[in-house]
Design a protein around this motif. Sequence first.
Motif, PDB file in Angstrom:
ATOM      1  N   PHE A 186       0.840  -1.128   0.045  1.00  0.00           N
ATOM      2  CA  PHE A 186      -0.056   0.114   0.020  1.00  0.00           C
ATOM      3  C   PHE A 186       0.990   1.167   0.022  1.00  0.00           C
ATOM      4  O   PHE A 186       0.684   2.250  -0.790  1.00  0.00           O
ATOM      5  CB  PHE A 186      -0.936   0.057   1.043  1.00  0.00           C
ATOM      6  CG  PHE A 186      -1.829   1.172   1.160  1.00  0.00           C
ATOM      7  CD1 PHE A 186      -2.871   1.294   0.473  1.00  0.00           C
ATOM      8  CD2 PHE A 186      -1.716   2.129   2.277  1.00  0.00           C
ATOM      9  CE1 PHE A 186      -3.871   2.274   0.385  1.00  0.00           C
ATOM     10  CE2 PHE A 186      -2.696   3.291   2.317  1.00  0.00           C
ATOM     11  CZ  PHE A 186      -3.678   3.258   1.256  1.00  0.00           C
ATOM     12  N   MET A 187       1.780   1.060   0.932  1.00  0.00           N
ATOM     13  CA  MET A 187       2.682   2.352   0.970  1.00  0.00           C
ATOM     14  C   MET A 187       3.439   2.572  -0.327  1.00  0.00           C
ATOM     15  O   MET A 187       3.412   3.746  -0.897  1.00  0.00           O
ATOM     16  CB  MET A 187       3.778   2.351   2.147  1.00  0.00           C
ATOM     17  CG  MET A 187       3.008   2.585   3.503  1.00  0.00           C
ATOM     18  SD  MET A 187       4.027   2.107   4.921  1.00  0.00           S
ATOM     19  CE  MET A 187       5.437   3.221   4.599  1.00  0.00           C
ATOM     20  N   ALA A 188       3.985   1.407  -1.010  1.00  0.00           N
ATOM     21  CA  ALA A 188       4.661   1.619  -2.377  1.00  0.00           C
ATOM     22  C   ALA A 188       3.937   2.207  -3.331  1.00  0.00           C
ATOM     23  O   ALA A 188       4.339   2.679  -4.192  1.00  0.00           O
ATOM     24  CB  ALA A 188       5.389   0.198  -2.506  1.00  0.00           C
TER      25      ALA A 188
ATOM     26  N   VAL B  49       4.431  -2.224  -9.312  1.00  0.00           N
ATOM     27  CA  VAL B  49       3.961  -2.695  -7.807  1.00  0.00           C
ATOM     28  C   VAL B  49       2.633  -3.448  -7.689  1.00  0.00           C
ATOM     29  O   VAL B  49       2.468  -4.203  -6.806  1.00  0.00           O
ATOM     30  CB  VAL B  49       4.010  -1.410  -6.898  1.00  0.00           C
ATOM     31  CG1 VAL B  49       3.572  -1.556  -5.626  1.00  0.00           C
ATOM     32  CG2 VAL B  49       5.315  -0.608  -6.994  1.00  0.00           C
ATOM     33  N   LYS B  50       1.604  -2.947  -8.211  1.00  0.00           N
ATOM     34  CA  LYS B  50       0.198  -3.800  -8.151  1.00  0.00           C
ATOM     35  C   LYS B  50       0.272  -5.225  -8.444  1.00  0.00           C
ATOM     36  O   LYS B  50      -0.083  -5.900  -7.997  1.00  0.00           O
ATOM     37  CB  LYS B  50      -0.662  -2.776  -8.843  1.00  0.00           C
ATOM     38  CG  LYS B  50      -1.301  -1.599  -8.369  1.00  0.00           C
ATOM     39  CD  LYS B  50      -2.570  -1.023  -9.317  1.00  0.00           C
ATOM     40  CE  LYS B  50      -2.775   0.318  -8.707  1.00  0.00           C
ATOM     41  NZ  LYS B  50      -3.916   0.996  -9.766  1.00  0.00           N
ATOM     42  N   GLU B  51       1.000  -5.343  -9.552  1.00  0.00           N
ATOM     43  CA  GLU B  51       1.443  -6.647 -10.163  1.00  0.00           C
ATOM     44  C   GLU B  51       2.304  -7.658  -9.004  1.00  0.00           C
ATOM     45  O   GLU B  51       1.905  -8.589  -8.628  1.00  0.00           O
ATOM     46  CB  GLU B  51       2.081  -6.668 -11.374  1.00  0.00           C
ATOM     47  CG  GLU B  51       1.001  -6.263 -12.375  1.00  0.00           C
ATOM     48  CD  GLU B  51       1.968  -6.035 -13.943  1.00  0.00           C
ATOM     49  OE1 GLU B  51       3.110  -6.480 -13.885  1.00  0.00           O
ATOM     50  OE2 GLU B  51       1.267  -5.563 -14.717  1.00  0.00           O
TER      51      GLU B  51
ATOM     52  N   SER C 116       5.919   7.545 -12.361  1.00  0.00           N
ATOM     53  CA  SER C 116       5.700   6.468 -11.328  1.00  0.00           C
ATOM     54  C   SER C 116       4.388   5.695 -11.797  1.00  0.00           C
ATOM     55  O   SER C 116       4.334   4.769 -11.128  1.00  0.00           O
ATOM     56  CB  SER C 116       5.514   7.322 -10.118  1.00  0.00           C
ATOM     57  OG  SER C 116       4.528   8.082 -10.135  1.00  0.00           O
ATOM     58  N   LYS C 117       3.780   5.917 -12.828  1.00  0.00           N
ATOM     59  CA  LYS C 117       2.283   5.366 -12.981  1.00  0.00           C
ATOM     60  C   LYS C 117       2.754   3.870 -13.500  1.00  0.00           C
ATOM     61  O   LYS C 117       2.251   2.832 -13.026  1.00  0.00           O
ATOM     62  CB  LYS C 117       1.636   5.836 -14.143  1.00  0.00           C
ATOM     63  CG  LYS C 117       0.837   7.038 -13.568  1.00  0.00           C
ATOM     64  CD  LYS C 117      -0.314   7.550 -14.499  1.00  0.00           C
ATOM     65  CE  LYS C 117      -1.187   8.884 -13.888  1.00  0.00           C
ATOM     66  NZ  LYS C 117      -2.012   9.487 -15.082  1.00  0.00           N
ATOM     67  N   LYS C 118       3.747   4.036 -14.346  1.00  0.00           N
ATOM     68  CA  LYS C 118       4.457   2.568 -14.939  1.00  0.00           C
ATOM     69  C   LYS C 118       4.858   1.892 -13.646  1.00  0.00           C
ATOM     70  O   LYS C 118       4.742   0.507 -13.487  1.00  0.00           O
ATOM     71  CB  LYS C 118       5.501   2.873 -15.960  1.00  0.00           C
ATOM     72  CG  LYS C 118       6.139   1.534 -16.414  1.00  0.00           C
ATOM     73  CD  LYS C 118       7.126   1.852 -17.499  1.00  0.00           C
ATOM     74  CE  LYS C 118       7.503   0.365 -18.329  1.00  0.00           C
ATOM     75  NZ  LYS C 118       8.644   0.628 -19.144  1.00  0.00           N
TER      76      LYS C 118
ATOM     77  N   ASN D 120       0.473 -11.678  -2.968  1.00  0.00           N
ATOM     78  CA  ASN D 120      -0.964 -12.231  -2.233  1.00  0.00           C
ATOM     79  C   ASN D 120      -0.988 -13.628  -2.588  1.00  0.00           C
ATOM     80  O   ASN D 120      -1.451 -14.563  -1.693  1.00  0.00           O
ATOM     81  CB  ASN D 120      -2.100 -11.491  -2.536  1.00  0.00           C
ATOM     82  CG  ASN D 120      -2.230  -9.871  -1.920  1.00  0.00           C
ATOM     83  OD1 ASN D 120      -1.570  -9.933  -0.815  1.00  0.00           O
ATOM     84  ND2 ASN D 120      -2.897  -8.910  -2.527  1.00  0.00           N
ATOM     85  N   LYS D 121      -0.864 -13.889  -4.083  1.00  0.00           N
ATOM     86  CA  LYS D 121      -0.982 -15.205  -4.455  1.00  0.00           C
ATOM     87  C   LYS D 121      -0.318 -16.112  -3.602  1.00  0.00           C
ATOM     88  O   LYS D 121      -0.403 -17.401  -3.431  1.00  0.00           O
ATOM     89  CB  LYS D 121      -0.680 -15.193  -5.909  1.00  0.00           C
ATOM     90  CG  LYS D 121      -1.579 -14.896  -7.131  1.00  0.00           C
ATOM     91  CD  LYS D 121      -1.370 -14.897  -8.337  1.00  0.00           C
ATOM     92  CE  LYS D 121      -2.286 -14.438  -9.008  1.00  0.00           C
ATOM     93  NZ  LYS D 121      -1.874 -14.397 -10.789  1.00  0.00           N
ATOM     94  N   ASP D 122       1.057 -15.638  -3.398  1.00  0.00           N
ATOM     95  CA  ASP D 122       2.197 -16.545  -2.595  1.00  0.00           C
ATOM     96  C   ASP D 122       1.705 -16.881  -1.182  1.00  0.00           C
ATOM     97  O   ASP D 122       1.954 -17.898  -0.709  1.00  0.00           O
ATOM     98  CB  ASP D 122       3.450 -15.770  -2.629  1.00  0.00           C
ATOM     99  CG  ASP D 122       4.158 -15.892  -3.785  1.00  0.00           C
ATOM    100  OD1 ASP D 122       3.775 -16.744  -4.866  1.00  0.00           O
ATOM    101  OD2 ASP D 122       5.312 -15.207  -4.088  1.00  0.00           O
TER     102      ASP D 122
END
Length: 166
Positions: free
Chosen positions: A13-15, A33-35, A26-28, A41-43
């Motif tokens: 979240f902070m990242a 970061v989202k990925e 930073s959008k890229k 989360n999967k891990d």
Amino acid sequence: MKKHILSLTIIGFMAGILLASCGEKSKKGAQEVKEDVKELNKDLKQGAIDTAEEIKMTIKDDWENFKITSENTIQNTKKEIENLRERIAKTSKKEQKKLTKELDELEQKSIVLKDKLAIRSQRFKDNLIEFNEKTKENEKEFEREFNHDMKVLGMALKNLFKDNLN
């Protein structure tokens, strides 16, 4: 485990906030970061599944060992009761009646413990037990109580003649 999930979520979240606030460049990075957070989360979910399976296997293995040991103890108790019945038959009629009554009560306790073990074993066999950390604690408590009851029964059987013939 929960601390790790919470920590990773907060870091993600902070990242995300940091990268989103840095503008177009930073959008890229935010998308990456989202990925990364999704992958984490999967891990974490897979780790939770693996941990649950590990707990289940540990509990089942511990139960099997306990069950085998307990069944052997119950079988030995049954043999001891048979031996005591033979010894009682050699005593006076007055003592026979008293000792037989006490031995019958102890035998009933042994049967109750055997049934208790069988019921618990059937619950494992039918997968009626939810496997988690609480279950691990409950099984240890059951084993502790069962072993205590068996120990008390064993001592009572050993002291049957001591208490009555002195």
